[in-house]
Design an enzyme around this catalytic site. Structure first.
Site, PDB file in Angstrom:
ATOM      1  N   GLY A  12       0.773  -1.236   0.000  1.00  0.00           N
ATOM      2  CA  GLY A  12       0.000   0.000   0.000  1.00  0.00           C
ATOM      3  C   GLY A  12       0.803   1.284   0.000  1.00  0.00           C
ATOM      4  O   GLY A  12       0.330   2.313   0.498  1.00  0.00           O
ATOM      5  N   MET A  91      -4.269  -6.851  -6.935  1.00  0.00           N
ATOM      6  CA  MET A  91      -3.759  -7.934  -7.774  1.00  0.00           C
ATOM      7  C   MET A  91      -4.858  -8.919  -8.191  1.00  0.00           C
ATOM      8  O   MET A  91      -4.690 -10.133  -8.103  1.00  0.00           O
ATOM      9  CB  MET A  91      -2.636  -8.674  -7.029  1.00  0.00           C
ATOM     10  N   ARG A  92      -5.974  -8.391  -8.656  1.00  0.00           N
ATOM     11  CA  ARG A  92      -7.028  -9.242  -9.201  1.00  0.00           C
ATOM     12  C   ARG A  92      -7.346  -8.756 -10.602  1.00  0.00           C
ATOM     13  O   ARG A  92      -7.454  -7.539 -10.834  1.00  0.00           O
ATOM     14  CB  ARG A  92      -8.321  -9.136  -8.371  1.00  0.00           C
ATOM     15  N   ASN A 108      -6.042   3.039 -12.514  1.00  0.00           N
ATOM     16  CA  ASN A 108      -5.052   2.043 -12.077  1.00  0.00           C
ATOM     17  C   ASN A 108      -3.672   2.646 -12.257  1.00  0.00           C
ATOM     18  O   ASN A 108      -3.469   3.505 -13.113  1.00  0.00           O
ATOM     19  CB  ASN A 108      -5.164   0.772 -12.925  1.00  0.00           C
ATOM     20  N   HIS A 110       0.294   1.527 -13.076  1.00  0.00           N
ATOM     21  CA  HIS A 110       1.076   0.406 -13.599  1.00  0.00           C
ATOM     22  C   HIS A 110       2.539   0.851 -13.716  1.00  0.00           C
ATOM     23  O   HIS A 110       2.810   1.954 -14.206  1.00  0.00           O
ATOM     24  CB  HIS A 110       0.532  -0.017 -14.969  1.00  0.00           C
ATOM     25  N   GLU A 143     -11.574  -2.910 -20.223  1.00  0.00           N
ATOM     26  CA  GLU A 143     -11.620  -4.377 -20.097  1.00  0.00           C
ATOM     27  C   GLU A 143     -10.273  -5.049 -20.331  1.00  0.00           C
ATOM     28  O   GLU A 143      -9.946  -6.031 -19.694  1.00  0.00           O
ATOM     29  CB  GLU A 143     -12.680  -4.952 -21.036  1.00  0.00           C
ATOM     30  N   GLY A 144      -9.481  -4.528 -21.278  1.00  0.00           N
ATOM     31  CA  GLY A 144      -8.177  -5.137 -21.531  1.00  0.00           C
ATOM     32  C   GLY A 144      -7.195  -4.777 -20.417  1.00  0.00           C
ATOM     33  O   GLY A 144      -7.141  -3.628 -19.989  1.00  0.00           O
ATOM     34  N   ASP A 146      -4.380  -3.386 -18.384  1.00  0.00           N
ATOM     35  CA  ASP A 146      -3.398  -2.297 -18.542  1.00  0.00           C
ATOM     36  C   ASP A 146      -3.521  -1.607 -19.905  1.00  0.00           C
ATOM     37  O   ASP A 146      -2.534  -1.115 -20.456  1.00  0.00           O
ATOM     38  CB  ASP A 146      -1.960  -2.825 -18.347  1.00  0.00           C
ATOM     39  N   GLU A 175       5.887   6.829  -9.083  1.00  0.00           N
ATOM     40  CA  GLU A 175       4.479   6.439  -8.894  1.00  0.00           C
ATOM     41  C   GLU A 175       3.845   7.297  -7.805  1.00  0.00           C
ATOM     42  O   GLU A 175       2.691   7.734  -7.913  1.00  0.00           O
ATOM     43  CB  GLU A 175       4.381   4.960  -8.507  1.00  0.00           C
TER      44      GLU A 175
END
Ligand code: GRF
Length: 211
Positions: A12, A91-92, A108, A110, A143-144, A146, A175
Site C-alpha cells: 500500500g 492484484m485481481r 489504475n 502500472h 476491459e483489456g 493495462d 508512482e
C-alpha cells in the site's frame, strides 16, 4: 469533493501517497474507504492508522466466481457513496462486470510506460529488452488489462547495472508523484485525452527543427 475508494492487495505505498495528498487542504478528493481482498494486506493497518475506514472483502470464499466477489465490492463502493475508484497494487484481474459498472470512474497505476510492458514482471522485462527509459502510468481502467487511456505518465532512465529491484525503486518514487497528480486531475473532471506532452510529467525534449 469527490469520494474515493482505494483497492489494494499488498503493502500500500501508493495508497499512502494518496492518503497523504488527499489530506492536504484544497485537494479535490477525499478517501472514503480502503478495500483489500486480503486480510494480510499491509496497507490496511496503515490506512487505519490514518483514521480511514477499511474493509476486507476476500476473494477466496467465492472460489472461481470472480463476478460474485466483484458484486460484493461494487455493493460496498455504492454503500460508501464512492464516486472514483483507485486501484493501487490490486492484484485481481477484473471482469467486465466491475469494469463496466465503474467505466470512466476507475484508475489504475502500472509500473511501466504503457503501452510498453503491460502485465507482470515489468522491470525484468524492460531490462531484458534493453529499454533505456522506464516509468509508470496512471490510466483509466478498461476491459483489456493495462490497456485503458493514460492520464499521467512519468519516465525514468534505466541505468547501467540496474536490477529489477533498483529500477523498481526508481519507478516507485515516481508512482508516488503521479498518482496524487492523476487523482487530482480525475477529480476535477480531466479525462486525459490530450497528447503525450500533457500526460508526461517529465519535460519532453524539444522537437527537431523542421527542414
Ligand atoms: C506498484 O508498483 C504498482 O504500480 C503496481 O503494484 C505495485 C503496488 O505497490 N500495480 P504498493 O502496494 O502501492 O506499494
Amino acid at each position: 469533493m469527490k469520494k474515493v475508494a482505494i483497492l489494494i492487495s499488498g503493502r500500500g505505498s501508493n495508497m499512502l501517497s494518496l492518503l497523504q495528498a488527499t489530506a492536504e487542504p484544497g485537494y479535490p478528493a477525499e478517501i472514503a474507504v480502503v478495500i483489500a481482498n486480503r486480510a494480510d494486506a499491509g496497507g490496511i493497518k496503515q490506512a487505519q492508522a490514518h483514521g480511514i475506514d477499511t474493509l476486507v472483502i476476500p476473494h477466496k470464499p467465492h472460489g472461481p466466481d470472480r463476478a460474485a466477489h466483484e458484486a460484493e465490492i461494487d455493493a460496498a463502493l455504492r454503500a460508501c457513496g464512492v464516486e472514483l475508484v483507485c486501484l493501487a497494487g490490486y492484484m485481481r484481474i477484473l471482469t467486465p462486470f466491475l469494469v463496466g459498472r465503474w467505466a470512466g470512474r476507475m484508475l489504475n497505476i502500472h509500473p511501466s510506460l504503457l503501452p510498453a510492458f503491460p502485465g507482470l514482471h515489468t522491470h525484468e522485462r524492460a531490462i531484458a529488452a534493453g529499454a533505456k527509459l522506464a516509468g509508470c502510468t496512471v490510466h483509466w481502467v478498461t476491459e483489456g488489462m493495462d490497456e485503458g487511456p493514460a492520464l499521467v505518465q512519468a519516465a525514468v532512465p534505466v541505468l547501467p547495472g540496474d536490477t529489477p529491484d533498483t529500477l523498481a525503486a526508481r519507478v516507485l518514487a515516481q508512482e508516488h508523484v503521479i498518482y496524487p497528480l492523476a487523482l487530482r486531475l480525475a477529480a476535477l473532471g480531466e479525462t486525459g485525452s490530450g497528447d503525450a506532452a500533457s500526460a508526461l510529467v517529465n519535460p519532453l525534449p524539444a522537437a527537431p527543427p523542421q527542414p
